[in-house]
Design an enzyme around this catalytic site. Structure first.
Site, PDB file in Angstrom:
ATOM      1  CD  GLU A 265      -1.916   2.139   1.675  1.00  0.00           C
ATOM      2  OE1 GLU A 265      -1.913   3.164   0.949  1.00  0.00           O
ATOM      3  OE2 GLU A 265      -2.208   2.045   2.863  1.00  0.00           O
ATOM      4  CD  GLU A 399       2.601   9.993  -1.289  1.00  0.00           C
ATOM      5  OE1 GLU A 399       2.832   9.253  -1.184  1.00  0.00           O
ATOM      6  OE2 GLU A 399       1.291   9.595  -1.028  1.00  0.00           O
TER       7      GLU A 399
END
Ligand code: NAD
Length: 499
Positions: A265, A399
């Site tokens: 993840e 990000e």
């Protein structure tokens, strides 16, 4: 400080004793190489305490303990019902100690105390949810030909390494411990070096809940040492990881050494789309929560706000006002604080570098982007909004992992979908509109593991969570989360006399 324990008083006055060792075979032990991690309070930059860090020999020991536990009758042969009972007890113990656990989390990580208490609720719910599944995991019979009887067993994968990040230390631990224990696996967990403390307190509760020695081992340590050793260890059957996409790719490569089962993840640059007919106040409220909660340190943070040109200006004004009135930055133990400090100096520096990059590339810094220390200390950054952002800019594509958002206009639905999907990531996405047909059409077209219609960042232990593209592999939470921790064995019984 006594041996492998320290008595601490937190900034909110809570007193507790924290174990500081590596947790192997239900005992706290010293690092074989005398490695240490010093944990820093991001609010005032002061040291909280020092804990043991695992060397590769310690990881060997932890993996051996997990392997022995997997094959020991005290774990291998107990019923699912019994496993579930231990897990329910574990959840009850966490509930009894939740204020201390939340206190440690806030002190070590910097997140507001109310958020830590919220995280703890979710930890307890997640463990209970998977406790309930422990005696409902079973195979099936498969009709083939009359002479054969075929059935399947759902068996544990084995020794699972679980590498967790610093943004939700206890939360991410529960997402991994819950399904792994429910399915009968054993575990070596490596917390993030930035936040090693709360999990050590949790380790005490593992012993109290009655889990046999070696079922759960917790080895604080550095990613490049302990983490790498786990990912490359031949005694580990599975690796579950949450963290950055770069590290996830590295782990995939390392884990190939013995073809470990993997669940990843990783990162995101999730879009939140606001269409012209949306309720702008609602959209701005959710957009604020979707990027500014948890100091923006959320993998699913909706960090790209894509707004239809007809309402762009109105949205920017309303959003700026919501940020100004809601994002109170300050002491994470104060009741009215919405945003605490960033977790570490390096994350703080990284975000400020992105601010510089945005300015250099020609975007407009509409709000924030500057440090706002508390009494001259701490890794606090004002909530940051950039407008006039172009799609080739670094702040649009990468990000940031901070209270940092870009707002970009779009003209048509087609363009909105293309912009939303123009990223290597695919974790979450939000769509704001009153048009139900448009909402579902766009939700289906967006490349993401989760889509929130008229909200952002909803998460529920009963619902699968995970990404597509470079945001991950596999799912956590919900029934789907169990699939990551079981393997299916097919058994053929020959009933026929002649074949
Ligand atoms: P990271 O991915 O490097 O660290 C996450 C975990 O992986 C930690 O426990 C770390 O010790 C471990 N690790 C690091 N290198 C490893 C290796 N080679 N082998 C095995 N384990 C290893 O993340 P970070 O450096 O703490 O943060 C950097 C960026 O990652 C952030 O700025 C953010 O963009 C992203 N991040 C994402 C999430 C998420 O939930 N998706 C969480 C934390 C950080």
């Amino acid at each position: 400080m006594s041996n492998l324990k320290v008595d601490l008083t937190a900034p909110n006055g809570k007193k507790f004793t924290l174990p500081t060792g590596l947790f192997i075979n239900n005992e706290f032990v010293k690092s074989s190489q005398n490695l240490k991690i010093t944990s820093i309070n991001p609010t005032n930059e002061q040291e909280i305490c020092t804990v043991e860090a695992a060397s590769s020999e310690d990881i060997d020991r932890a993996v051996a303990a997990a392997r022995a536990a997997l094959n020991h009758e005290s774990w291998r042969d107990i019923t699912g019902t019994e496993r579930g009972r231990m897990m329910f007890k574990f959840a009850d113990l966490i509930e009894q100690e939740k204020e201390i656990l939340a206190t440690i989390e806030t002190w070590d990580n910097g997140k507001p105390f109310s958020s830590s208490m919220g995280d703890l609720e979710s930890v307890i719910e997640t463990i209970r949810y998977y406790a309930g599944y422990a005696d409902k995991i079973h195979g099936e019979t498969i009709p083939t030909i009359s002479q054969k009887f075929v059935y399947t067993l759902k068996q544990p994968i084995g020794v699972c390494a679980q590498i967790i990040p610093w943004n939700y230390p206890l939360g991410m631990a529960s997402w991994k411990l819950g399904p792994a224990l429910s399915c009968g696996n054993t575990i070596v967990m490596k917390p993030a070096e930035q936040t090693p403390l709360s999990i050590l307190y949790l380790a005490n509760l593992i012993v109290k809940a009655g889990f046999p020695p070696g079922v759960v081992n917790i080895t604080n340590g550095y990613g490049r040492d302990a983490g790498h050793t786990l990912a490359s260890h031949l005694g580990v059957d599975k690796i579950a990881f949450t963290g950055s996409t770069g590290t996830g790719k590295q782990i995939m490569k390392t884990a190939s050494i013995n073809m470990k089962n993997i669940t990843l993840e990783t990162g995101g640059k999730s879009p939140l789309l606001v269409f012209g007919d949306a309720d702008i106040e609602q959209a701005a409220k959710w957009a604020h929560g979707g990027i500014m909660s948890n100091m923006g340190q959320i993998c699913t943070a909706t960090s790209r706000l894509l707004v239809q040109d007809t309402v762009y200006e109105k949205f920017v004004n309303v959003f700026r006002e919501v940020v100004k009135t809601t994002s109170k930055v300050g002491d994470p133990f104060a009741e009215d604080t919405f945003q605490g400090p960033q977790v570490t100096k390096s994350q703080y520096d990284r975000i400020l570098d992105f601010v510089e990059s945005g300015k250099t590339e020609g975007a407009t810094l509409t709000a924030g982007g500057i440090p706002c220390p508390l009494n001259g200390k701490g890794y606090f950054i004002e909530p940051t909004i950039f407008t006039n952002v172009k799609e080739n800019m670094k702040i649009y594509r990468e990000e940031v992992f901070g209270p940092f958002v870009v707002i970009v206009p779009f003209k048509t639905e087609k363009e909105a979908i293309a912009m939303a999907n123009d990223t290597t990531y695919g974790l979450g996405a939000a769509v704001h509109t009153k048009d139900i047909e448009l909402a579902h059409r766009v939700a289906a077209r967006i490349e993401a593991g989760m889509v929130w219609i008229n909200s952002s960042n909803d998460s529920d232990f009963r619902v699968p969570f995970g990404g597509v593209k470079q945001s991950g592999i596999g799912r956590e939470l919900g029934e789907a989360g169990l699939a990551a921790y079981t393997q299916t064995k097919a058994i053929y019984v020959n009933l026929g006399q002649k074949i």
